[in-house]
Write a protein that holds these residues in place. Structure first.
Motif, PDB file in Angstrom:
ATOM      1  N   ILE A 169      -1.422  14.542  85.114  1.00  0.00           N
ATOM      2  CA  ILE A 169      -2.505  13.843  84.549  1.00  0.00           C
ATOM      3  C   ILE A 169      -3.768  14.447  84.610  1.00  0.00           C
ATOM      4  N   GLU A 170      -4.612  14.230  83.544  1.00  0.00           N
ATOM      5  CA  GLU A 170      -5.853  14.837  83.374  1.00  0.00           C
ATOM      6  C   GLU A 170      -6.886  14.054  83.942  1.00  0.00           C
ATOM      7  N   THR A 171      -7.154  14.474  85.163  1.00  0.00           N
ATOM      8  CA  THR A 171      -8.189  13.737  85.972  1.00  0.00           C
ATOM      9  C   THR A 171      -9.589  13.467  85.210  1.00  0.00           C
ATOM     10  N   ASP A 172     -10.265  14.348  84.299  1.00  0.00           N
ATOM     11  CA  ASP A 172     -11.335  14.056  83.685  1.00  0.00           C
ATOM     12  C   ASP A 172     -11.124  12.865  82.537  1.00  0.00           C
ATOM     13  N   ARG A 205      -4.862  10.923  79.129  1.00  0.00           N
ATOM     14  CA  ARG A 205      -4.124  11.881  78.814  1.00  0.00           C
ATOM     15  C   ARG A 205      -3.201  12.488  80.038  1.00  0.00           C
ATOM     16  N   ALA A 206      -2.072  12.911  79.705  1.00  0.00           N
ATOM     17  CA  ALA A 206      -1.137  13.436  80.632  1.00  0.00           C
ATOM     18  C   ALA A 206      -0.249  14.635  79.972  1.00  0.00           C
ATOM     19  N   LYS A 207      -0.045  15.628  80.587  1.00  0.00           N
ATOM     20  CA  LYS A 207       0.845  16.775  79.906  1.00  0.00           C
ATOM     21  C   LYS A 207       2.258  16.196  79.695  1.00  0.00           C
ATOM     22  N   ASN A 208       2.726  16.493  78.500  1.00  0.00           N
ATOM     23  CA  ASN A 208       4.005  16.391  77.987  1.00  0.00           C
ATOM     24  C   ASN A 208       4.864  17.604  78.305  1.00  0.00           C
ATOM     25  N   PRO A 209       5.770  17.269  79.524  1.00  0.00           N
ATOM     26  CA  PRO A 209       6.258  18.864  79.893  1.00  0.00           C
ATOM     27  C   PRO A 209       7.326  19.156  78.935  1.00  0.00           C
ATOM     28  N   GLN A 210       7.850  18.263  78.202  1.00  0.00           N
ATOM     29  CA  GLN A 210       9.025  18.627  77.212  1.00  0.00           C
ATOM     30  C   GLN A 210       8.714  19.361  75.962  1.00  0.00           C
ATOM     31  N   LEU A 211       7.487  19.258  75.697  1.00  0.00           N
ATOM     32  CA  LEU A 211       6.738  19.991  74.482  1.00  0.00           C
ATOM     33  C   LEU A 211       5.897  20.961  74.626  1.00  0.00           C
ATOM     34  N   SER A 212       5.300  20.966  76.008  1.00  0.00           N
ATOM     35  CA  SER A 212       4.411  21.880  76.471  1.00  0.00           C
ATOM     36  C   SER A 212       4.999  23.251  76.702  1.00  0.00           C
ATOM     37  N   ASP A 213       4.620  24.530  76.365  1.00  0.00           N
ATOM     38  CA  ASP A 213       5.058  25.693  76.579  1.00  0.00           C
ATOM     39  C   ASP A 213       4.129  26.904  76.614  1.00  0.00           C
ATOM     40  N   VAL A 252       0.443  20.155  75.198  1.00  0.00           N
ATOM     41  CA  VAL A 252       0.849  18.874  74.346  1.00  0.00           C
ATOM     42  C   VAL A 252       0.689  17.884  75.179  1.00  0.00           C
ATOM     43  N   ASN A 253      -0.037  16.953  74.852  1.00  0.00           N
ATOM     44  CA  ASN A 253      -0.289  15.843  75.701  1.00  0.00           C
ATOM     45  C   ASN A 253       0.372  14.358  75.384  1.00  0.00           C
ATOM     46  N   LEU A 254       0.431  13.468  76.302  1.00  0.00           N
ATOM     47  CA  LEU A 254       0.734  12.047  76.159  1.00  0.00           C
ATOM     48  C   LEU A 254      -0.518  11.385  76.065  1.00  0.00           C
ATOM     49  N   HIS A 255      -0.779  10.547  75.195  1.00  0.00           N
ATOM     50  CA  HIS A 255      -1.986   9.244  75.382  1.00  0.00           C
ATOM     51  C   HIS A 255      -1.302   8.300  75.732  1.00  0.00           C
ATOM     52  N   ARG A 287      -0.916  17.597  64.264  1.00  0.00           N
ATOM     53  CA  ARG A 287      -1.715  17.581  65.715  1.00  0.00           C
ATOM     54  C   ARG A 287      -1.549  16.129  66.442  1.00  0.00           C
ATOM     55  N   LEU A 288      -0.878  15.186  65.719  1.00  0.00           N
ATOM     56  CA  LEU A 288      -0.690  14.005  66.536  1.00  0.00           C
ATOM     57  C   LEU A 288       0.324  14.290  67.772  1.00  0.00           C
ATOM     58  N   GLU A 289      -0.076  13.259  68.624  1.00  0.00           N
ATOM     59  CA  GLU A 289       0.558  13.344  69.859  1.00  0.00           C
ATOM     60  C   GLU A 289       1.409  11.810  70.385  1.00  0.00           C
ATOM     61  N   LYS A 290       2.118  11.933  70.928  1.00  0.00           N
ATOM     62  CA  LYS A 290       2.860  10.547  71.432  1.00  0.00           C
ATOM     63  C   LYS A 290       1.795   9.815  72.383  1.00  0.00           C
ATOM     64  N   CYS A 291       1.966   8.426  71.882  1.00  0.00           N
ATOM     65  CA  CYS A 291       1.153   7.503  72.566  1.00  0.00           C
ATOM     66  C   CYS A 291       2.102   6.534  73.330  1.00  0.00           C
ATOM     67  N   TYR A 292       1.688   6.219  74.529  1.00  0.00           N
ATOM     68  CA  TYR A 292       2.284   5.105  75.365  1.00  0.00           C
ATOM     69  C   TYR A 292       1.571   3.928  75.589  1.00  0.00           C
ATOM     70  N   GLY A 293       1.935   2.806  75.493  1.00  0.00           N
ATOM     71  CA  GLY A 293       1.115   1.548  75.713  1.00  0.00           C
ATOM     72  C   GLY A 293       1.876   0.789  76.775  1.00  0.00           C
ATOM     73  N   ILE A 294       1.487   0.680  78.083  1.00  0.00           N
ATOM     74  CA  ILE A 294       2.184   0.245  79.219  1.00  0.00           C
ATOM     75  C   ILE A 294       1.433  -1.364  79.443  1.00  0.00           C
ATOM     76  N   PHE A 295       2.111  -2.574  79.213  1.00  0.00           N
ATOM     77  CA  PHE A 295       1.663  -3.591  79.400  1.00  0.00           C
ATOM     78  C   PHE A 295       2.183  -4.313  80.766  1.00  0.00           C
ATOM     79  N   ILE A 296       1.545  -4.625  81.970  1.00  0.00           N
ATOM     80  CA  ILE A 296       2.084  -4.988  83.087  1.00  0.00           C
ATOM     81  C   ILE A 296       1.515  -6.511  83.095  1.00  0.00           C
TER      82      ILE A 296
END
Length: 221
Positions: free
Chosen positions: A60-63, A102-110, A115-118, A160-169
């Motif tokens: 997770i990118e703190t900033d 944003r958070a790192k996508n470990p499956q695509l980062s090398d 590569v991040n997840l949004h 350049r588009l990176e994967k997006c997640y929407g999590i509704f609780i």
């Protein structure tokens, strides 16, 4: 805060969505904790299924969760950061992301390639707001995806588009049979005609997750 250990059941134990009148304060403040976010992500983000909570916390990118930035259709939005991120357009109702980061996508980062997840997390008081939560979630995802690019020109690099997640609780108004359930919605390749190799990372860009808790049931059912 000690590192949070557990699974999706920890959401209820932490009382993440209780006292929704205090949502804008206590709940959203709680969701700024990387330790709490890691618990949610471990149970909902497929890229993190094999990761430890400690690894997810580091991803997770703190900033990116510290400062709110406006996100408007038709502007350069490649640096989305913060909570309460606002969509604004002429004659358009203002909408807000609750927690966006944003958070790192470990499956695509090398190596040197990151590569991040949004990720957008939306704590909701009710599962029945008068419209389907799923439709709102997909709308937010579409805007989150489009906001990653500048104004579209002939030189626009859609790669350049990176994967997006929407999590509704969702807490209240959940039918009893659906309480403490999770649904996942995404883009899938349903059919291919001819000899073709389709790369999942080229189309797997939107994932909606709906978590139903259920302190108060819908119409008593």
């Amino acid at each position: 805060m000690d590192k949070v250990k557990g699974s999706m059941e920890a959401l209820s134990a932490m009382q993440l969505t209780t006292d929704m009148e205090g949502l804008d304060a206590e709940c959203k403040q709680l969701l700024h904790s990387k330790e709490v976010l890691a618990v949610i992500l471990q149970g909902t983000v497929e890229e993190y299924a094999e990761c430890s909570l400690e690894e997810i916390i580091d991803f997770i990118e703190t900033d990116s969760i510290e400062e709110g930035r406006e996100v408007s259709a038709g502007r350069t939005n490649s640096q989305i950061k913060g909570d309460n991120v606002e969509f604004v357009q002429l004659n358009e109702k203002t909408s807000f992301f609750d927690i966006l980061f944003r958070a790192k996508n470990p499956q695509l980062s090398d190596g040197d390639i990151l590569v991040n997840l949004h990720i957008d997390i939306e704590p909701q008081k009710t599962y029945r707001p008068g419209y389907p939560i799923e439709k709102r979630g997909l709308y937010y995802l579409a805007r989150s995806l489009s906001a990653q690019l500048s104004l579209v020109t002939e030189e626009t690099d859609y790669g350049r588009l990176e994967k997006c997640y929407g999590i509704f609780i969702c807490r209240d108004d959940v039918p009893k049979g659906e309480r403490y359930s999770i649904s996942f919605y995404g883009i899938v390749n349903t059919e291919n005609i001819g000899d073709v190799v389709v790369k999942k990372e080229n189309y797997d860009l939107l994932k909606l997750v709906v978590i139903r808790l259920g302190d108060k049931v819908y119409n008593g059912f």
